[in-house]
Design a protein around this motif. Structure first.
Motif, mmCIF file in Angstrom:
data_model
loop_
_atom_site.group_PDB
_atom_site.id
_atom_site.type_symbol
_atom_site.label_atom_id
_atom_site.label_comp_id
_atom_site.label_asym_id
_atom_site.label_seq_id
_atom_site.Cartn_x
_atom_site.Cartn_y
_atom_site.Cartn_z
ATOM 1 N N THR A 132 -11.076 -18.803 -3.492
ATOM 2 C CA THR A 132 -10.013 -18.369 -4.393
ATOM 3 C C THR A 132 -9.215 -19.563 -4.892
ATOM 4 O OG1 THR A 132 -8.385 -18.169 -2.625
ATOM 5 C CG2 THR A 132 -9.810 -16.250 -3.013
ATOM 6 N N ARG A 186 -19.206 -6.341 -7.278
ATOM 7 C CA ARG A 186 -19.429 -5.794 -5.928
ATOM 8 C C ARG A 186 -20.915 -5.793 -5.552
ATOM 9 N NH1 ARG A 186 -15.096 -2.290 -7.594
ATOM 10 N NH2 ARG A 186 -13.273 -2.790 -6.307
ATOM 11 N N THR A 189 -16.036 -14.065 5.572
ATOM 12 C CA THR A 189 -14.959 -13.123 5.885
ATOM 13 C C THR A 189 -13.842 -13.812 6.670
ATOM 14 O OG1 THR A 189 -16.226 -12.326 7.797
ATOM 15 C CG2 THR A 189 -16.410 -11.074 5.752
ATOM 16 N N PHE A 199 -6.354 -11.910 3.365
ATOM 17 C CA PHE A 199 -7.041 -10.641 3.168
ATOM 18 C C PHE A 199 -7.208 -9.949 4.527
ATOM 19 C CE2 PHE A 199 -8.277 -13.196 -0.495
ATOM 20 C CZ PHE A 199 -8.083 -12.302 -1.539
ATOM 21 N N THR A 200 -7.536 -8.676 4.499
ATOM 22 C CA THR A 200 -7.714 -7.911 5.734
ATOM 23 C C THR A 200 -9.110 -7.297 5.754
ATOM 24 O OG1 THR A 200 -6.974 -5.765 4.862
ATOM 25 C CG2 THR A 200 -5.260 -7.320 5.588
ATOM 26 N N ASP A 246 -9.826 -4.331 5.586
ATOM 27 C CA ASP A 246 -9.896 -3.281 4.563
ATOM 28 C C ASP A 246 -10.421 -3.820 3.232
ATOM 29 O OD1 ASP A 246 -8.928 -1.434 6.356
ATOM 30 O OD2 ASP A 246 -6.850 -1.549 5.629
ATOM 31 N N ASP A 247 -10.174 -5.102 2.962
ATOM 32 C CA ASP A 247 -10.626 -5.695 1.704
ATOM 33 C C ASP A 247 -12.141 -5.871 1.651
ATOM 34 O OD1 ASP A 247 -8.199 -6.302 0.090
ATOM 35 O OD2 ASP A 247 -7.652 -7.463 1.863
ATOM 36 N N GLY A 258 -16.011 -4.744 -1.384
ATOM 37 C CA GLY A 258 -14.859 -5.575 -1.712
ATOM 38 C C GLY A 258 -13.810 -4.821 -2.503
ATOM 39 N N SER A 259 -12.559 -4.963 -2.088
ATOM 40 C CA SER A 259 -11.443 -4.331 -2.790
ATOM 41 C C SER A 259 -11.260 -4.956 -4.166
ATOM 42 C CB SER A 259 -10.150 -4.508 -1.986
ATOM 43 O OG SER A 259 -9.789 -5.882 -1.938
ATOM 44 N N ASP A 260 -10.535 -4.260 -5.038
ATOM 45 C CA ASP A 260 -10.196 -4.849 -6.339
ATOM 46 C C ASP A 260 -9.501 -6.187 -6.152
ATOM 47 O OD1 ASP A 260 -11.246 -2.622 -7.556
ATOM 48 O OD2 ASP A 260 -9.330 -1.847 -8.310
ATOM 49 N N ARG A 261 -8.621 -6.263 -5.173
ATOM 50 C CA ARG A 261 -7.881 -7.505 -4.937
ATOM 51 C C ARG A 261 -8.829 -8.658 -4.602
ATOM 52 N NH1 ARG A 261 -3.978 -9.697 -0.333
ATOM 53 N NH2 ARG A 261 -5.302 -8.537 1.106
ATOM 54 N N LEU A 262 -9.817 -8.393 -3.753
ATOM 55 C CA LEU A 262 -10.754 -9.437 -3.373
ATOM 56 C C LEU A 262 -11.663 -9.799 -4.544
ATOM 57 C CD1 LEU A 262 -11.949 -11.284 -1.218
ATOM 58 C CD2 LEU A 262 -13.423 -9.382 -0.493
#
Length: 287
Positions: free
Chosen positions: A162, A199, A212, A220-221, A223-224, A229-233
Motif C-alpha cells: 500500500t 478479488r 497477510t 488491516f484485520t 475480516d479484511d 478481500g474487503s473493499d478497503r483492502l
C-alpha cells in the motif's frame, strides 16, 4: 542509487506473461517488449519465479529497457548458477539486467526455512561470485528484510503493498536505496466490475501469511481477508477507475517515496494473453 533510478524511470510493467513458456506467447514476447520500450516504460519486471534466462529475449529485442526478475526464488535457483547466469548476461548486455530475488513462501517452496538467514547467505554467495550488490533488489515486506535490502543490496521491490507501506519502507531504507513497489491496475471505471476483477486475482495471495502478516502490520484485520478481500483492502492495493484516478494513485506511491512503480495490469476474465492494448491505454493515461 541515482543512476539506477534514472535508468528505471518512474514507471515499469510487471508481468508474469512476459516470461511465459507457452509457445503461442513466446514469439510475441520480444515484440511486446520493444513496444513497451517505445511506450516509455523504463523497466519490465518478470513476474513469478523467473530465472535470469527469461530476461534474455526481452533484452535482445530492446535497446534501453531494463529487465528485472520480480522475483527469482532463492529456493528454486542456486546462488552459484544465478551468479554465473547474471555475469554472462551482464557481459553481453552491460547494465541492462536487474536481479530481483525473494524468499517466496512456505506453501510454495518445500525447502522453505529461516527466510532472512537464507536470504543473507544467498546474497553473500552472489557477491562472492562477483554480482554487484547495486544490481540486486529484494522482495522485502517486513522490517528485517527491508533492512537487509538497505544494507546488503541495491534496494527493495515490495509486492502487494500500500501507499502506507511504501512510506514506511522509504523511512526505513533512507534516501539512498531503490524502492520499487508493485501496484496492480484495473482499467475499469465501474466499481463492482473493477473490484470483482481485483478479488479474483487478490484471493490467491490471501492464503499466504507473508502477505497477510504485512497487511496486519498496516492495520488491516482478519475480516479484511474474507471473500477475496474487503473493499478497503482492494482499494489499498489496486488502482482502478478512469485515467485521472489511475494517475493519482500512481502519484500517491511516488509521493510516499517510491522511486519507480512496477505496474501490473489485471484484466477481467484474462486467460494468459499479453494485455498489450491495456498497456497502451496505461501509457497514455500516465503520459
Amino acid at each position: 542509487m541515482t543512476a539506477l533510478r534514472d535508468e528505471l524511470g518512474p514507471h515499469g510493467i510487471w508481468s508474469a506473461e512476459l516470461r511465459s513458456e507457452d509457445a503461442a506467447l513466446r514469439g510475441e514476447i520480444p515484440e511486446a517488449a520493444a513496444e513497451l520500450e517505445e511506450l516509455g516504460f523504463g523497466a519490465v519486471w518478470l513476474g513469478g519465479s523467473s530465472g535470469v534466462e527469461h530476461a534474455v529475449p526481452l533484452i535482445e529485442a530492446t535497446s534501453t529497457l531494463t529487465v528485472a526478475t520480480g522475483i527469482l526464488s532463492i529456493w528454486q535457483y542456486a546462488a552459484t548458477d544465478t551468479a554465473a547466469r547474471f555475469l554472462e548476461l551482464d557481459r553481453a548486455h552491460p547494465g541492462r539486467f536487474l536481479l530481483g530475488i525473494g524468499a517466496s513462501h512456505a506453501r510454495l517452496a518445500a525447502q522453505y526455512k529461516r527466510p532472512y538467514s537464507s536470504m543473507a547467505t544467498y546474497l553473500d554467495a552472489l557477491k562472492a561470485a562477483g554480482v554487484p550488490a547495486g544490481r540486486i533488489v529484494l522482495a522485502a515486506l517486513g522490517p528485517k528484510m527491508l533492512e537487509l535490502s538497505r544494507d546488503s543490496a541495491g534496494g527493495a521491490h515490495p509486492y502487494l503493498v500500500t501507499v502506507e507501506h511504501t512510506a514506511k519502507a522509504r523511512e526505513l531504507l533512507g534516501p539512498g536505496p531503490l524502492l520499487a513497489p508493485d501496484l496492480k491496475i484495473v482499467l475499469e471505471t465501474d466499481p463492482a466490475t473493477a473490484r470483482s476483477a481485483a478479488r479474483d486475482y487478490l484471493s490467491r495471495y490471501l492464503s499466504l501469511p507473508n502477505y497477510t502478516n504485512s497487511f496486519l502490520r498496516l492495520g488491516f484485520t482478519e475480516d479484511d481477508f474474507a471473500g477475496g478481500g474487503s473493499d478497503r483492502l482492494v482499494d489499498a492495493v489496486y488502482a482502478w477507475g478512469d485515467d485521472e484516478r489511475i494517475r493519482n494513485r500512481v502519484a500517491d506511491f511516488r509521493a510516499a517515496g517510491a522511486d519507480h512503480v512496477a505496474l501490473q495490469v489485471v484484466v477481467p476474465g484474462a486467460t494468459g494473453s499479453l494485455p498489450r492494448e491495456q498497456w497502451r491505454r496505461l501509457a497514455a493515461a500516465l503520459a
